[in-house]
Design a protein around this motif. Structure first.
Motif, PDB file in Angstrom:
ATOM      1  N   LEU A 157      54.385  37.170  55.784  1.00  0.00           N
ATOM      2  CA  LEU A 157      52.964  37.286  56.122  1.00  0.00           C
ATOM      3  C   LEU A 157      52.195  36.000  55.824  1.00  0.00           C
ATOM      4  N   GLY A 158      52.885  34.998  55.309  1.00  0.00           N
ATOM      5  CA  GLY A 158      52.234  33.732  54.987  1.00  0.00           C
ATOM      6  C   GLY A 158      51.638  33.687  53.595  1.00  0.00           C
ATOM      7  N   ILE A 159      51.952  34.681  52.777  1.00  0.00           N
ATOM      8  CA  ILE A 159      51.466  34.728  51.401  1.00  0.00           C
ATOM      9  C   ILE A 159      52.454  33.988  50.507  1.00  0.00           C
ATOM     10  N   GLU A 160      51.939  33.168  49.599  1.00  0.00           N
ATOM     11  CA  GLU A 160      52.773  32.335  48.748  1.00  0.00           C
ATOM     12  C   GLU A 160      52.611  32.725  47.284  1.00  0.00           C
ATOM     13  N   SER A 161      53.518  32.211  46.451  1.00  0.00           N
ATOM     14  CA  SER A 161      53.316  32.284  45.013  1.00  0.00           C
ATOM     15  C   SER A 161      52.183  31.343  44.624  1.00  0.00           C
ATOM     16  N   VAL A 162      51.583  31.582  43.466  1.00  0.00           N
ATOM     17  CA  VAL A 162      50.496  30.723  42.998  1.00  0.00           C
ATOM     18  C   VAL A 162      51.047  29.312  42.785  1.00  0.00           C
ATOM     19  N   PRO A 163      50.439  28.292  43.396  1.00  0.00           N
ATOM     20  CA  PRO A 163      50.954  26.927  43.244  1.00  0.00           C
ATOM     21  C   PRO A 163      50.941  26.473  41.792  1.00  0.00           C
ATOM     22  N   ALA A 164      51.870  25.579  41.461  1.00  0.00           N
ATOM     23  CA  ALA A 164      52.011  25.112  40.083  1.00  0.00           C
ATOM     24  C   ALA A 164      50.717  24.516  39.549  1.00  0.00           C
ATOM     25  N   ARG A 165      49.963  23.811  40.396  1.00  0.00           N
ATOM     26  CA  ARG A 165      48.743  23.146  39.942  1.00  0.00           C
ATOM     27  C   ARG A 165      47.665  24.144  39.527  1.00  0.00           C
ATOM     28  N   LEU A 166      47.803  25.402  39.964  1.00  0.00           N
ATOM     29  CA  LEU A 166      46.824  26.435  39.631  1.00  0.00           C
ATOM     30  C   LEU A 166      47.360  27.462  38.650  1.00  0.00           C
ATOM     31  N   SER A 167      48.673  27.491  38.455  1.00  0.00           N
ATOM     32  CA  SER A 167      49.296  28.600  37.733  1.00  0.00           C
ATOM     33  C   SER A 167      49.058  28.560  36.231  1.00  0.00           C
ATOM     34  N   THR A 168      48.622  27.423  35.694  1.00  0.00           N
ATOM     35  CA  THR A 168      48.297  27.395  34.269  1.00  0.00           C
ATOM     36  C   THR A 168      47.059  28.229  33.989  1.00  0.00           C
ATOM     37  N   THR A 169      46.055  28.091  34.858  1.00  0.00           N
ATOM     38  CA  THR A 169      44.821  28.876  34.700  1.00  0.00           C
ATOM     39  C   THR A 169      44.989  30.285  35.248  1.00  0.00           C
ATOM     40  N   TYR A 170      45.484  30.372  36.477  1.00  0.00           N
ATOM     41  CA  TYR A 170      45.660  31.668  37.146  1.00  0.00           C
ATOM     42  C   TYR A 170      47.132  32.053  36.984  1.00  0.00           C
ATOM     43  N   SER A 171      47.440  32.516  35.806  1.00  0.00           N
ATOM     44  CA  SER A 171      48.832  32.589  35.370  1.00  0.00           C
ATOM     45  C   SER A 171      49.461  33.959  35.603  1.00  0.00           C
ATOM     46  N   ALA A 172      50.784  33.983  35.532  1.00  0.00           N
ATOM     47  CA  ALA A 172      51.520  35.244  35.595  1.00  0.00           C
ATOM     48  C   ALA A 172      51.179  36.133  34.408  1.00  0.00           C
ATOM     49  N   ALA A 173      50.876  35.516  33.263  1.00  0.00           N
ATOM     50  CA  ALA A 173      50.487  36.294  32.083  1.00  0.00           C
ATOM     51  C   ALA A 173      49.189  37.064  32.329  1.00  0.00           C
ATOM     52  N   LEU A 174      48.340  36.547  33.248  1.00  0.00           N
ATOM     53  CA  LEU A 174      47.112  37.246  33.629  1.00  0.00           C
ATOM     54  C   LEU A 174      47.308  38.057  34.906  1.00  0.00           C
ATOM     55  N   ASN A 175      48.558  38.239  35.293  1.00  0.00           N
ATOM     56  CA  ASN A 175      48.949  39.089  36.420  1.00  0.00           C
ATOM     57  C   ASN A 175      48.650  38.493  37.791  1.00  0.00           C
ATOM     58  N   PHE A 176      48.424  37.188  37.887  1.00  0.00           N
ATOM     59  CA  PHE A 176      48.280  36.554  39.197  1.00  0.00           C
ATOM     60  C   PHE A 176      49.666  36.280  39.770  1.00  0.00           C
ATOM     61  N   ASN A 177      49.865  36.686  41.027  1.00  0.00           N
ATOM     62  CA  ASN A 177      51.200  36.482  41.606  1.00  0.00           C
ATOM     63  C   ASN A 177      51.195  36.053  43.069  1.00  0.00           C
ATOM     64  N   ARG A 178      50.028  35.978  43.723  1.00  0.00           N
ATOM     65  CA  ARG A 178      50.011  35.607  45.144  1.00  0.00           C
ATOM     66  C   ARG A 178      48.851  34.663  45.453  1.00  0.00           C
ATOM     67  N   TYR A 179      49.057  33.915  46.513  1.00  0.00           N
ATOM     68  CA  TYR A 179      48.104  32.863  46.858  1.00  0.00           C
ATOM     69  C   TYR A 179      48.019  32.703  48.367  1.00  0.00           C
ATOM     70  N   LEU A 180      46.803  32.529  48.843  1.00  0.00           N
ATOM     71  CA  LEU A 180      46.528  32.129  50.217  1.00  0.00           C
ATOM     72  C   LEU A 180      45.468  31.043  50.182  1.00  0.00           C
ATOM     73  N   ALA A 181      45.408  30.259  51.214  1.00  0.00           N
ATOM     74  CA  ALA A 181      44.360  29.249  51.309  1.00  0.00           C
ATOM     75  C   ALA A 181      43.795  29.232  52.717  1.00  0.00           C
ATOM     76  N   VAL A 182      42.515  28.938  52.807  1.00  0.00           N
ATOM     77  CA  VAL A 182      41.887  28.584  54.076  1.00  0.00           C
ATOM     78  C   VAL A 182      41.629  27.090  54.006  1.00  0.00           C
ATOM     79  N   LYS A 183      42.247  26.342  54.882  1.00  0.00           N
ATOM     80  CA  LYS A 183      42.119  24.890  54.828  1.00  0.00           C
ATOM     81  C   LYS A 183      40.878  24.457  55.585  1.00  0.00           C
TER      82      LYS A 183
END
Length: 408
Positions: free
Chosen positions: A48-74
């Motif tokens: 569906l075009g959904i990605e894992s949270v990019p590394a550059r964002l995953s420190t703040t929006y972390s798996a420990a805080l239950n973030f697991n998916r990412y989309l972007a509008v460019k």
């Protein structure tokens, strides 16, 4: 610089459950398969075009805080507007959030402020716009609530065709997607006056929004509780909340609410439907008249896989959800249930699912032209003006008319 909007004053009854009770969750990233937890996304989700949270964002929006998916509008400047989701939302909820954002940023040719929305999208990206798609409800229990970003909660996101959408239960699952995503577009892109610095792209449009908001507040067309207005004034959020009330009425989100026959937004705004805007808040109607916002919903809506039966794009007062679905133009049926579509007067694009699907029209077959294309699609054109329009059907097995059914 804080350019963040908060929803204040909405009353929610009780502590709501998570996705287990949500039939709108037709395609969660872990969909009952615990082996996917913590080990990446499913192939279905990635398709569906959904990605894992990019590394550059995953420190703040972390798996420990239950973030697991990412989309972007460019944005046109190449920078992303981020959408970051926690693990209890369905994939369809995540995709719908992006679709609504894209809807707001889709150019409206010939309009006063929306002919080219690239400046708005670029501003959003430059200002670091982030949409946080959060588990549960806005009840203070989610530890990610205070992260940088515009929050939108799981229990506020309906999916077309899902149980929450069809039932229009305002107390438990009011669709706040349009409101919250609009707040982000307004704060980070259009821009808000009365701050120390104007950081948006459309000061002229904001001036008109502010003027309409002042008129509505002074004339008691909008506002509600005085304490809420005091709080919004201190936050400089008056114009954002007013515009959101207008948008929700304009796109039919309060037409089915039974809490008031005359008002929307929990009684805080004078108009419930688009038809009422002209008479009851002319300044709001002017904001919606070829200024920035489309008159219909530009995105292709993914009808929830749980849905079966007839999904109506034509307004029917006996079907509360059609106050909203009447503004849809393009839809895709998902899942495996045999479901059908009743078209409206717009030029619809209808895509079927893996079951047998029908598209239903409101006239006799002799009043339509039917053209089967080499690419497998079928176009059906209503020769009666302002009724069923020009329809492109893909993966649809039958066209149903008043007098007959035709296999495609």
């Amino acid at each position: 610089m804080v350019i963040r909007a908060f929803v204040v004053g909405a009353v929610v009854s009780g502590v709501l459950g998570l996705v287990a009770c949500n039939s709108d969750s037709s395609n969660t990233s872990n969909s009952g398969n615990d082996s996917n937890l913590g080990s990446g996304l499913s192939a279905e989700t990635k398709a569906l075009g959904i990605e894992s949270v990019p590394a550059r964002l995953s420190t703040t929006y972390s798996a420990a805080l239950n973030f697991n998916r990412y989309l972007a509008v460019k944005a046109p400047n190449g920078k992303p507007i981020h959408l970051i989701a926690q693990d209890k939302l369905s994939d369809n909820q995540v995709l719908r959030a992006r679709a609504i954002l894209n809807h707001y940023l889709t150019d409206l040719p010939g309009s006063t402020f929306g002919s080219d929305k690239s400046a708005v999208a670029n501003k959003m990206a430059d200002n670091g716009a982030v949409l946080l798609l959060l588990n549960g409800s806005d009840d203070g229990s989610n530890s990610a609530t205070n992260l940088n970003g515009q929050p939108l909660y799981q229990n506020e996101i309906q999916v077309e065709g899902g149980t929450w959408y069809i039932s229009q239960d305002y107390e438990q699952h009011r669709d706040a997607s349009f409101e919250e995503i609009l707040h982000m577009v307004h704060d980070y892109g259009i821009g808000v006056d009365q701050n120390s610095e104007f950081v948006g792209a459309l000061p002229g449009f904001q001036a008109e929004i502010r003027s309409a908001q002042i008129t509505a507040l002074n004339d008691k067309l909008w506002g509600g509780d005085a304490n809420w207005i005091t709080e919004l004034t201190a936050e400089n959020s008056l114009s954002q909340e007013y515009l959101a009330a207008v948008i929700d009425a304009y796109y039919g989100l309060w037409g089915a609410w039974t809490g008031s026959e005359t008002h929307s937004m929990w009684g805080g705004y004078i108009a419930k439907t688009r038809a009422e805007l002209n008479d009851e808040d002319p300044s709001a109607a002017a904001l919606m008249n070829n200024q920035f916002f489309h008159s219909y919903l530009t995105y292709n809506a993914r009808i929830d896989a749980s849905f079966k039966g007839d999904f109506s794009l034509r307004f029917n007062p006996e079907l509360g959800y059609t106050h909203h679905s009447q503004y849809l133009k393009d839809i895709t049926l998902t899942g495996t249930e045999a479901s059908n579509v009743v078209v409206n007067q717009l030029d619809n694009n209808i895509t079927g699912n893996s079951a047998t699907n029908q598209v239903k029209f409101s006239g006799n077959s002799s009043q339509y032209s039917i053209d089967k294309k080499d690419d497998g699609t079928t176009t059906i054109t209503d020769m009666v003006r302002d009724r069923d329009g020009y329809n492109t059907l893909n993966g649809i097995e039958q066209a149903v008319f008043i007098d007959s059914s035709i296999s495609l």
